[in-house]
Design an enzyme around this catalytic site. Structure first.
Site, short mmCIF file in Angstrom:
data_model
loop_
_atom_site.label_atom_id
_atom_site.label_comp_id
_atom_site.label_asym_id
_atom_site.label_seq_id
_atom_site.Cartn_x
_atom_site.Cartn_y
_atom_site.Cartn_z
N PHE A 1 0.80 -0.75 -0.32
CA PHE A 1 -0.14 -0.15 0.56
C PHE A 1 0.44 0.82 -0.16
O PHE A 1 2.04 1.52 0.59
CB PHE A 1 -0.79 0.06 1.18
CG PHE A 1 -1.93 0.79 1.52
CD1 PHE A 1 -2.66 0.96 0.27
CD2 PHE A 1 -2.14 1.61 2.62
CE1 PHE A 1 -4.08 1.95 0.90
CE2 PHE A 1 -2.84 2.87 2.68
CZ PHE A 1 -4.40 2.70 1.95
N ASP B 1 1.39 -5.29 7.50
CA ASP B 1 0.12 -4.78 7.47
C ASP B 1 -1.19 -6.02 7.31
O ASP B 1 -0.85 -6.03 6.13
CB ASP B 1 0.12 -4.19 6.74
CG ASP B 1 -0.56 -3.12 6.51
OD1 ASP B 1 -2.15 -3.44 6.86
OD2 ASP B 1 -0.50 -1.35 5.92
N TYR C 1 -11.99 -0.48 10.10
CA TYR C 1 -13.41 -0.30 8.87
C TYR C 1 -12.66 -0.69 7.62
O TYR C 1 -14.12 -0.45 6.50
CB TYR C 1 -12.64 1.67 8.69
CG TYR C 1 -11.53 2.56 7.88
CD1 TYR C 1 -11.20 2.00 6.62
CD2 TYR C 1 -10.86 3.22 8.99
CE1 TYR C 1 -10.32 2.75 6.26
CE2 TYR C 1 -9.40 3.21 7.91
CZ TYR C 1 -9.50 3.12 6.91
OH TYR C 1 -8.07 3.54 6.29
N LYS C 2 -12.15 -1.51 7.51
CA LYS C 2 -12.91 -2.34 6.24
C LYS C 2 -13.38 -3.82 6.64
O LYS C 2 -15.17 -3.59 6.79
CB LYS C 2 -11.41 -3.23 4.99
CG LYS C 2 -10.68 -1.50 4.82
CD LYS C 2 -8.77 -1.66 4.50
CE LYS C 2 -8.74 -0.19 4.15
NZ LYS C 2 -7.52 -0.93 4.52
N ARG D 1 -11.85 -3.37 -8.41
CA ARG D 1 -12.11 -4.43 -7.44
C ARG D 1 -13.59 -5.05 -6.92
O ARG D 1 -14.11 -4.03 -6.61
CB ARG D 1 -11.05 -3.75 -6.24
CG ARG D 1 -10.22 -3.79 -6.57
CD ARG D 1 -9.30 -4.11 -4.75
NE ARG D 1 -9.72 -2.46 -4.24
CZ ARG D 1 -9.07 -1.54 -3.32
NH1 ARG D 1 -8.54 -2.54 -2.45
NH2 ARG D 1 -9.78 -1.05 -2.20
C1 LIG Z 1 -6.67 0.75 4.67
C2 LIG Z 1 -5.50 0.42 4.49
C3 LIG Z 1 -4.33 1.10 4.81
C4 LIG Z 1 -4.85 2.46 6.10
O1 LIG Z 1 -4.05 3.26 6.32
P1 LIG Z 1 -4.43 4.50 7.82
O2 LIG Z 1 -3.62 5.33 8.30
O3 LIG Z 1 -5.53 3.86 8.75
O4 LIG Z 1 -5.04 5.62 6.91
C5 LIG Z 1 -3.11 0.98 5.26
N1 LIG Z 1 -2.45 0.15 4.87
C6 LIG Z 1 -2.84 -0.57 4.32
C7 LIG Z 1 -2.65 -2.42 3.54
C8 LIG Z 1 -4.55 -0.65 4.06
O5 LIG Z 1 -4.99 -1.94 2.86
#
Ligand SMILES: *Cc1c(COP(=O)(O)O)cnc(C)c1O
Length: 417
Positions: free
Chosen positions: A126, A202, A227-228, A377
């Protein structure tokens, strides 16, 4: 492969998790929501929890709330998330955002791994995670090694080659946000350990969708999003995991009063609290933190084995339908074929991907999302996505292309989906 809609309905009637859909707010039954991997649906129990929290806990109890459950909430709800990911009690804490937690643990790890200079990651990660690494590298002089992939599959062999006695941390997303590739947690953690590096995972696109056993995999540290697939609500705080034996070895680089041993002693010198509490920095956001719990309770009630089994069945079904109905129309599978290496979303590429995505949203009642350059997606959330949803989404994607409906959207660009 049976391609009829009746078959989808038969699969739904045999689905042991089907009843969970009623436990969520579904305002628009006609909308096929396939973005629960970006923002999970609202659990009904969260609605009443939030009312009680605002009206009673905040409205009536006021400051007394801190001693009536608020102070302990980050660790207490963290323990429930811990049950979903095979963590031992008191090794998961809710705090801050995923990015900030990654920063705290990565910087702590690099400092603890004194003498080792590299942070190893991959190009499926990410972007925010890479930005955090770049910030840590600037501060510490560490060097980032980004291992290249084929764009879909985790480059496991190349990662093994990149790791050496100079590696401090192996920092990866367990499930890749674009392709949905899922690493073998134990095997890849072991690659890091073999050279004396620590692993920092992560789990954002895995937690609540993929079975994870951090203890069995001997994972050192991890972060993740709520939140996912956990349905915690927009911007809900994230979590961090740190194995017990490291909790007092690693120092929180953002040392604040909520991680201070004697919180209300108001001494002027920082003295880290015992255990994982030291990785808390400031006051926890009680409203959004509390909203995480009902979604986690629903996943605990369903059980991660059943959740994963349905996720696998949904993604296999979707890929079967893609092969029969969408592949002939130019859609490519941008996700792993091997279900053992696949998370809970499937990416389908198409040269007109963005225009197709917009047509699905604007006129077909389907809500997926789009990731550059070409991927639509499709997020499959086992507690709320039905087999009929998958059938309908594929059928509508077929119509968007065969009826050339996407052509009206070819010049548009998009801000957030
Ligand atoms: C959604 C997501 C995040 C979210 O990061 P925030 O700092 O909470 O906005 C981070 N890493 C990955 C891999 C994600 O999919």
């Amino acid at each position: 492969m049976n391609l009829t809609k009746d078959h989808a309905l038969t699969l739904d009637s045999a689905d042991p998790l089907a009843a969970f859909r009623e436990r969520f707010v579904v305002e628009d039954e006609a909308l096929i929501y396939l973005d629960g991997n970006s923002l999970g649906r609202l659990p009904r129990a969260t609605q009443s929890r939030m009312r009680e929290l605002v009206d009673h806990q905040w409205g009536e109890r006021l400051i007394r709330g801190w001693n009536e459950g608020w102070l302990d909430a980050p660790a207490r709800i963290g323990d429930k998330i811990g049950q979903l990911i095979g963590a031992r009690p008191r090794s998961v804490l809710i705090a801050d955002s995923t990015s900030v937690n990654l920063y705290k643990l990565l910087l702590a790890a690099v400092i603890a791994q004194e003498g080792r200079r590299t942070i190893v990651t991959d190009d499926l990660n990410f972007p925010s995670d890479l930005y955090i690494m770049q910030g840590v590298a600037k501060l510490t002089g560490a060097e980032i090694v980004v291992v290249e992939s084929d764009g879909i599959h985790g480059p496991v062999e190349a990662i093994a080659e990149a790791l050496d006695e100079n590696s401090a941390v192996l920092c990866l997303s367990h499930t890749a946000f674009k392709s949905g590739y899922t690493y073998d947690l134990s095997a890849v953690t072991a690659l890091a350990h073999d050279v004396g590096a620590v692993a920092l995972w992560d789990l954002s696109h895995s937690v609540g969708a993929v079975e994870i056993d951090l203890t069995a995999a001997k994972v050192d540290s991890a972060v993740g999003c709520t939140y996912k697939y956990l349905n915690g609500g927009p911007g809900a705080p994230a979590f961090l995991y740190l194995r017990e034996d490291l909790q007092e070895q690693w120092q929180n680089p953002v040392s604040g009063w909520m991680g201070q041993a004697d919180l209300f002693g108001f001494g002027l010198t920082y003295d880290a609290a015992p255990g994982l509490t030291r990785f808390q920095t400031g006051t926890p956001p009680i409203l959004s933190l509390s909203a995480i719990e009902p979604g986690v309770d629903l996943l605990l009630e369903a059980g991660m084995a059943a959740v994963r089994a349905k996720s696998v069945a949904l993604s296999d079904y979707l890929i079967g339908l893609w092969e029969a109905k969408l592949k002939p129309l130019g859609f490519r599978l941008n996700s792993p074929r091997d279900v053992a290496r696949r998370g809970s979303h499937v990416s389908l590429g198409h040269e007109h991907g963005l225009a197709i995505d917009l047509a699905l949203i604007e006129e077909m009642g389907v809500l997926p999302d789009f990731r550059k350059p070409d991927s639509i997606r499709l997020g499959l959330t086992p507690l709320t996505t039905s087999f009929a949803d998958v059938w309908e989404a594929v059928e509508r994607m077929r119509l968007v292309v065969s009826q050339r409906r996407y052509e009206a959207y070819r010049t548009q660009s998009v801000v957030v989906t």
